[in-house]
Design a protein around this motif. Structure first.
Motif: not given
Length: 117
Positions: A35-37, A39
């Motif tokens: 994901d964007e972070t 993760r």
């Protein structure tokens, strides 16, 4: 074919996770998304009488259920030569048309990189 060691380390990680999920669960496909972070979410094929999801659809669903708002990349380990339109649509819905999807064989060798678009 792409030597997995030549991949970006984060992309190599999701291919390795997808391969591990496939082997560990004895399912036709394993998948992982980032994901964007940063993760990662890992899944295998779901084949129940009342529910059938590909590994990539399951990984995207897990990301959404965990609060992800975008995807950076996806990987699927499969015998198939490419991913289905439904799989690409699931990645596109969360990550956008340009999200890369790495398609690797059971040995972890990336055979293709396609976009979700």
């Amino acid at each position: 074919m792409t030597d997995t060691s030549a991949l970006d380390p984060e992309d190599r990680k999701i291919v390795t996770l997808a391969r591990s999920a496939r082997a560990r669960n004895g399912v036709p496909e394993g998948a992982a998304v980032r994901d964007e972070t940063g993760r990662t979410y890992v899944a295998g094929t779901v084949a129940l009488a009342s529910l059938k999801l590909s590994a990539l659809q399951t990984a995207v669903a897990m990301a959404v259920a965990s609060g992800a708002t975008s995807l950076e990349a996806a990987a699927v380990v499969t015998e198939a030569e490419t991913v289905t339109g439904e799989d690409r649509a699931a990645v596109r819905d969360l990550g956008g048309a340009g999200t890369p999807v790495l398609v690797a064989g059971p040995d972890g060798t990336v055979r293709a990189t396609v976009t979700a678009g």
